[in-house]
Design an enzyme around this catalytic site. Structure first.
Site, short mmCIF file in Angstrom:
data_model
loop_
_atom_site.label_atom_id
_atom_site.label_comp_id
_atom_site.label_asym_id
_atom_site.label_seq_id
_atom_site.Cartn_x
_atom_site.Cartn_y
_atom_site.Cartn_z
NE ARG A 35 -4.14 -1.79 1.82
CZ ARG A 35 -5.00 -2.29 2.75
NH1 ARG A 35 -4.83 -1.98 4.16
NH2 ARG A 35 -6.00 -2.90 2.45
CE LYS A 197 -22.94 -17.60 4.27
NZ LYS A 197 -23.16 -16.85 5.49
N GLY A 353 -11.57 -8.74 -2.23
CA GLY A 353 -11.34 -9.73 -1.19
C GLY A 353 -10.44 -10.92 -1.80
N GLY A 376 -13.89 -3.74 -0.03
CA GLY A 376 -15.08 -3.20 0.31
C GLY A 376 -15.48 -2.09 -0.76
P1 AMP Z 1 -16.70 -14.61 -0.52
O1 AMP Z 1 -15.97 -13.95 0.77
O2 AMP Z 1 -18.22 -14.80 -0.45
O3 AMP Z 1 -16.06 -14.06 -1.80
O4 AMP Z 1 -16.15 -16.36 -0.37
C1 AMP Z 1 -14.94 -16.57 -0.25
C2 AMP Z 1 -14.82 -18.04 0.28
O5 AMP Z 1 -15.85 -18.82 -0.47
C3 AMP Z 1 -13.58 -18.64 0.18
O6 AMP Z 1 -12.91 -18.52 1.87
C4 AMP Z 1 -13.64 -19.87 -0.21
O7 AMP Z 1 -13.03 -21.16 0.68
C5 AMP Z 1 -15.28 -20.15 0.04
N1 AMP Z 1 -15.75 -21.20 -1.27
C6 AMP Z 1 -15.50 -21.34 -2.31
N2 AMP Z 1 -16.01 -22.45 -3.13
C7 AMP Z 1 -16.81 -22.81 -2.00
C8 AMP Z 1 -17.38 -24.34 -1.66
N3 AMP Z 1 -17.52 -25.04 -2.86
N4 AMP Z 1 -18.00 -24.40 -0.42
C9 AMP Z 1 -17.49 -23.79 0.45
N5 AMP Z 1 -17.05 -22.70 0.58
C10 AMP Z 1 -16.52 -22.08 -0.61
#
Ligand code: AMP
Length: 395
Positions: A35, A197, A353, A376
């Site tokens: 940074r 999610k 992220g 963010g």
């Molecule tokens: P996000 O913060 O919503 O972008 O989610 C990122 C996280 O999603 C990472 O830590 C991954 O380990 C998790 N992730 C990716 N694919 C899967 C999966 N098939 N089942 C559970 N977690 C997952």
């Protein structure tokens, strides 16, 4: 765009909001100076013009004045990166800061103490912002990571520089990159959305459906879609209350002519663990006791085909649990396809992220067109929101 490029800073004092919120180890050594390095082009340009620079930043989340969050800890690293002596003010406002700012000569740099030692910073307090504003002649915002916050130093301060407020080079690059994807994109445009999610990505999906030709949906989100379509997903992660929404997204995509690509096969595991037993399964036929944790080989072939024919690519979110080596292959491969497509002339933006950590971890950082520095802030821009820190410069 209102960037510093067209401004001559000779004899001027620029007060720059930078993001020096860097990680420190137990001995307060900076463990990652990315940074600080990212702010260097803006600082160099101003000094080269014959201007002087006042740097302000937050570090961590102090509650009042807390020595462990003092910017004094990063002074030697900032000195090393910028290659010259840095003056330091033990308070970001008040007599000492004002005097040191007044005495600053062309080509000199002053670093102010942590802005968040004052609660007024995050409150967006106008008096506090005015005191900061009094230190400089020109305001420059180069902190994309906090551009989505209406804090005193990121937004409110701009009111005191109606004619003299500009984007730093880093922030300008962020805005330019996202515009290249959302507003001035070359077709076909592909968004790759992964992560855990649907609920955390839904606003992004809805916003970008109007802007893309292809959408690859991967990672944990997959299973909400697959279950909604009638597939068996075993113990895979799923948000049952978002299944209807998933169907609605598919319907909207069809109406808008967006092709959605879901995985067709997965690497399934009998446990959420790196040394689980694994097998490749059809994504719609995962038995109880098994969960999909990465994209399978057929899915990756499909993703590859789409990515290689794209001219604009946005990647947000891993397509598997890439933190565990057993399930990192899909995310690595997707990164490699994007790198290949970029080599062939596509513009690629990685933002928000986990996909940023993934490209860094797998050494693909320099093989994509742009890696966003703001988690963010990038997500909010993808959601179609106007960021207060950006709007404040444009007003
Ligand atoms: P996000 O913060 O919503 O972008 O989610 C990122 C996280 O999603 C990472 O830590 C991954 O380990 C998790 N992730 C990716 N694919 C899967 C999966 N098939 N089942 C559970 N977690 C997952």
């Amino acid at each position: 765009m209102k960037t510093i490029n067209n401004i001559d800073f000779k004899g001027k004092k620029a007060i720059i909001r930078v993001d020096f919120n860097v990680p420190l180890d137990q001995n307060f050594n900076v463990t990652d100076a990315t940074r600080i390095e990212a702010a260097k082009p803006t600082i160099d340009k101003i000094l080269k013009d014959g201007g002087s620079v006042i740097l302000m930043s937050h570090l961590g989340r102090p509650k009042g004045v807390e020595e462990k969050y003092s910017l004094n800890h990063i002074l030697s690293k900032v000195t090393e990166v910028l290659g010259q002596e840095i003056h330091f003010a033990n308070d970001c406002i008040g007599e000492e800061a004002q005097t040191k700012a007044n005495n600053l000569k062309p080509n000199q740099i002053l670093l102010l103490e942590n802005l968040r030692f004052y609660k007024e910073e995050e409150e967006g307090d106008a008096d506090f912002a005015k005191k900061l504003a009094n230190l400089g002649d020109i305001y420059v915002n180069d902190a994309f990571g906090t551009a989505h916050r209406a804090h005193a130093s990121t937004t409110i301060i701009a009111n005191y520089f109606p004619e003299n407020k500009f984007f730093g080079l880093l922030l300008a690059k962020e805005i330019e990159s996202i515009n290249k994807v959302l507003h001035e994109s070359k077709k076909p445009v592909t968004a790759i959305l992964g992560g855990s999610k649907v609920s955390s990505k839904i606003t992004i999906i809805e916003n970008i459906l109007d802007k893309v030709d292809h959408m690859i949906i991967g990672g944990g989100m997959t299973f909400t879609f697959v279950k909604a379509l009638g597939g068996s997903i075993g113990n895979s992660i799923c948000e049952d209350d978002k299944m209807e929404l998933a169907l609605e997204i598919l319907k909207q995509a069809k109406e808008k002519g967006v092709q959605i690509h879901l995985p067709v096969d997965v690497v399934a595991a009998d446990n959420f663990s790196n040394d689980a037993n694994t097998q490749v399964l059809d994504v719609t036929q995962i038995p109880e006791g098994w969960q999909g944790l990465d994209a399978g080989p057929k899915s990756l072939e499909l993703f590859k085909e789409v990515v290689l024919k794209s001219k604009t690519i946005l990647w947000n979110g891993p397509v598997g649990v890439f933190e565990m080596p057993t399930f990192a292959n899909g995310t690595i491969k997707v990164g490699e396809y994007i790198a290949q497509s970029t080599k062939d002339g596509a513009f690629s933006l990685v933002g928000g992220g986990d996909s940023v950590s993934a490209v860094k971890q797998f050494g693909l950082e320099n093989e994509v067109s742009y890696v966003s520095t703001g988690g963010g802030a990038m997500l909010e821009m993808l959601e179609g929101r106007t960021l207060p820190g950006i709007q404040a410069i444009l007003n």
